[in-house]
Write an enzyme that holds these catalytic residues in place. Sequence first.
Site, PDB file in Angstrom:
ATOM      1  N   ASP A 347      18.055 -43.610  24.660  1.00 20.19           N
ATOM      2  CA  ASP A 347      19.384 -43.590  25.607  1.00 20.19           C
ATOM      3  C   ASP A 347      19.211 -44.276  26.826  1.00 20.19           C
ATOM      4  OD1 ASP A 347      17.565 -41.778  26.277  1.00 20.19           O
ATOM      5  OD2 ASP A 347      19.172 -40.390  27.291  1.00 20.19           O
ATOM      6  N   GLU A 353      13.742 -38.681  30.663  1.00 20.08           N
ATOM      7  CA  GLU A 353      14.539 -38.505  29.247  1.00 20.08           C
ATOM      8  C   GLU A 353      13.914 -39.520  28.364  1.00 20.08           C
ATOM      9  OE1 GLU A 353      18.992 -37.878  27.561  1.00 20.08           O
ATOM     10  OE2 GLU A 353      18.613 -38.051  29.593  1.00 20.08           O
ATOM     11  N   TRP A 412      25.960 -37.568  15.968  1.00 20.19           N
ATOM     12  CA  TRP A 412      25.006 -37.959  15.882  1.00 20.19           C
ATOM     13  C   TRP A 412      23.775 -37.883  14.966  1.00 20.19           C
ATOM     14  CZ3 TRP A 412      28.251 -37.474  19.829  1.00 20.19           C
ATOM     15  CH2 TRP A 412      27.838 -37.864  21.065  1.00 20.19           C
ATOM     16  N   GLU A 613      25.844 -45.472  31.712  1.00 25.24           N
ATOM     17  CA  GLU A 613      26.314 -44.443  30.907  1.00 25.24           C
ATOM     18  C   GLU A 613      27.681 -43.819  31.084  1.00 25.24           C
ATOM     19  OE1 GLU A 613      24.070 -39.868  30.259  1.00 25.24           O
ATOM     20  OE2 GLU A 613      23.776 -40.928  32.261  1.00 25.24           O
ATOM     21  N   HIS A 634      22.150 -47.685  29.755  1.00 23.86           N
ATOM     22  CA  HIS A 634      22.584 -46.899  28.729  1.00 23.86           C
ATOM     23  C   HIS A 634      23.465 -47.635  27.624  1.00 23.86           C
ATOM     24  CE1 HIS A 634      21.894 -42.496  28.719  1.00 23.86           C
ATOM     25  NE2 HIS A 634      22.666 -42.608  27.723  1.00 23.86           N
TER      26      HIS A 634
END
Length: 731
Positions: A347, A353, A412, A613, A634
Amino acid sequence: MIPNAKWIRPAQTTGDVCPVYSKQFSLFSSPNQSLSSVAHATLSVTAMGVYEASLNGKRIGDFVLAPGWTSYRHRLQVQTYDVTELLSSENELSILVGKGWYRSPLAWPDEAHRQQKAQISAGLIALLTITYTDGNTQLLPTGADWSAYESNVRFSEIYDGETYDAAFDPSSAPIAIEEFDGPSDTLIAQQGEKITEQERIVPARIFTTPAGETVIDFGQEITGYVEVSLDAHAGDCVELSHAEVLDKHGNFYTENYRAAKAKFLYFCKEGFQTWHPKLTFFGFRYIRIDHFPGGADAVRPDNFTAVVVCSDLKRTGFLSSSNPLLNKLFDNIIWGQKGNFVDVPTDCPQRDERLGWTGDAQVFIRTACYNFDTEAFYRKWLSDLAADQYPDGHVDHVIPAILENQKTSAAWGDAACVCPWELYLAFGDANILRSQFNSMKKWVGYITSSTTTKNLWTGGEHYGDWLGLDAPSGSYKGSSDEDLIASAFYAHSTELVMKAGNVLGEDVSEYETLYKNIVAAFQETWPVYHTQTECILAAHFHLAKDCQAAADQLAKLVTDAGVQLKTGFVGTPYLLHVLSDYGYVSLAWSLLLRENYPSWLYPITKGATTIWEHWDGIMENGDFWPRDMNSYNHYAYGAVADWVYGNAAGIRPLDGYPAYEKISVSPLPDKRLGWLSCSYRSRHGLIRSDWKLQGDQWRYEIETPVDAVITIAGQKHEVAPGTWIFFSAVE
């Protein structure tokens, strides 16, 4: 996989210090066996962490962060290198092992998780095989006869960075080692693309911020690391911090990195030296000089080079136009893909992350396959998805699945079906469908067994239209009905199982019945739509009773909002497709060319060099979103490029002819753009679609390596391979 070799590790913990394993050896010393009689030599190696191998002081291979990131519980890649040219009569093989993804406490860990990771050893297994011209073979497997030392790398971790002491002497700190039962059944040959160093970027400027800090701007946000070159004394320190953006006052800003320290610490040796981190990476555009020999006044541009690191993918797609902002968007999409394709489709590459979020992967995969040859890259990742998939078909939010036992989400988990199908369309190998078919069926089976309403997907917990601009106050989710979104993707994945099964010659009658029932239930449950994303999904997945009416409603919602999109991660990838597919080409162009917030071009007006993002990661007044979720690299919204390739330029595989064996080219020009040029190198050769405004006509130049159906202003032309020129009136 590595016969005769044993896993070795330090007998006691080395803490943050990265061990270096060593084996000294001579070539066979008979008259017929010398350096000149070596036919070839190979090193097979992997580690519980990331490694860098050297033979006689020279690095082996160019794989950065080897062995890469896989679902380590199930699959650990082994690399094999040809080291013939590095051999001498007397030799030393050295292999440095860092924490990497294997042992770094990734993704917001609790203390138990941290402790579990800390207890994993810096395991190594390797085999050097030297074959002589007379047929004899010399084997040097890892085992108790190897040595180990504390290395110059005093600390290395994925999120926090690296500390290197160039003046430290590893031979002064030997480490006892032991053999142990490391993973064996999970070892596999290298499957994905290797990670390599790519571009090298010199500083665009060095400046002093209002806060009095010395900052270097490389002019481009990248994933990789900084290489430092300087003349210094032993013990001098270079300390750097990394950032994506400056705040509205022009000061260095790192809050959006959250807990990731992202620090570079280098303790110098005597004399001139060059170094860069070996076992980690950063996402950044700016570096702050926290310490430097001689102070800030001694900093020079030639002291620093930014090194781009990403999976070694071949560029296949190119876009350019008469609009500089649009060209910058195209460029930013490429940089966003490179920055987030470090072995796993992540991401973001900067904060604590950097995970393989499945939703981001599935919305972007078609664009990714236009931009680069991603077949091997995604095959490896999808193999991890299948390995990590639960027996009931549940797919975690991220792959590799380090957030264990997370509840799955529509759009997802649907990566299990969407990604194999898109790879098949792009590259044409039915084996990708064959290897993932059970995973695809298991995903649809999971939805069927877990829903609270037959033939729909209800009762789950989802991300909804994540970051939709119509989200209620205080929510990151858009206002679209989550059950509608989930049920739409239920239908979509079921349809993809049907299509894959038909390609493979499988009986999919069960899924054909299920699909019809889902569509019927969807139409009965949602006869009307309330948001842009609801209209988009109903029309794009052909679920509405009247798809044209759903598209008409979408166009009205967009127009009534002031020609603004209100969509998030789920609706945005299909927004322009629905508009252009149902007669609103000009409106689609209006959204793409819009410069004010919210739009694809707005971030560029704020200096973006990658995809953000949030549509307004930097707000119109210069403020930021909260630090907890505000990435400036992102790639998900970069999915719009697939509309440019496939609709604006019009390049698509003809139905039934994957990998562009035969193609359809249906350009959609707009007079606000003087020209557009698009090329894509398919498995069958170069495809090019250019159009430009020429007086009161459009001039099209189409190059095709295969038979094609070219549609110009509604008129179809079936053509043979070659270059074709057409004209149409400007409306």
